[in-house]
Design an enzyme around this catalytic site. Sequence first.
Site, PDB file in Angstrom:
ATOM      1  CB  ALA A 149      -0.916  -0.008   1.215  1.00 25.08           C
ATOM      2  CB  CYS A 150      -0.128   4.763  -0.367  1.00 24.87           C
ATOM      3  SG  CYS A 150       0.556   6.382  -0.672  1.00 24.87           S
ATOM      4  N   PRO A 151       3.015   4.266   0.882  1.00 18.83           N
ATOM      5  CG  PRO A 151       5.079   5.250   1.545  1.00 18.83           C
ATOM      6  CD  PRO A 151       3.833   4.540   2.076  1.00 18.83           C
TER       7      PRO A 151
END
Length: 81
Positions: free
Chosen positions: A16-18
């Site tokens: 997931a982000c980042p």
Amino acid sequence: MSQGNKILVDARGGIACPGPITEVVKAYRNARNGDVIEVWATDPGFEPDIRAWIQRTGNQLLELRKESDKIVAVIKVTAKK
């Protein structure tokens, strides 16, 4: 003029982000001008992240598309100094 290498970055699944953009940066560090980086991601935040990264770095976004199971970004490395 020679054609660059193609580099595949698979940032699907639990990344997931980042995470996806971090994986792009890692691939970019090892790339040369003319190389093409293809990124696969499932995190919906990847799309605005990659657009911002392209704008900030000056590389070329060749393609950005949504498929049924992933987001695909194709980047041509053009801004390495």
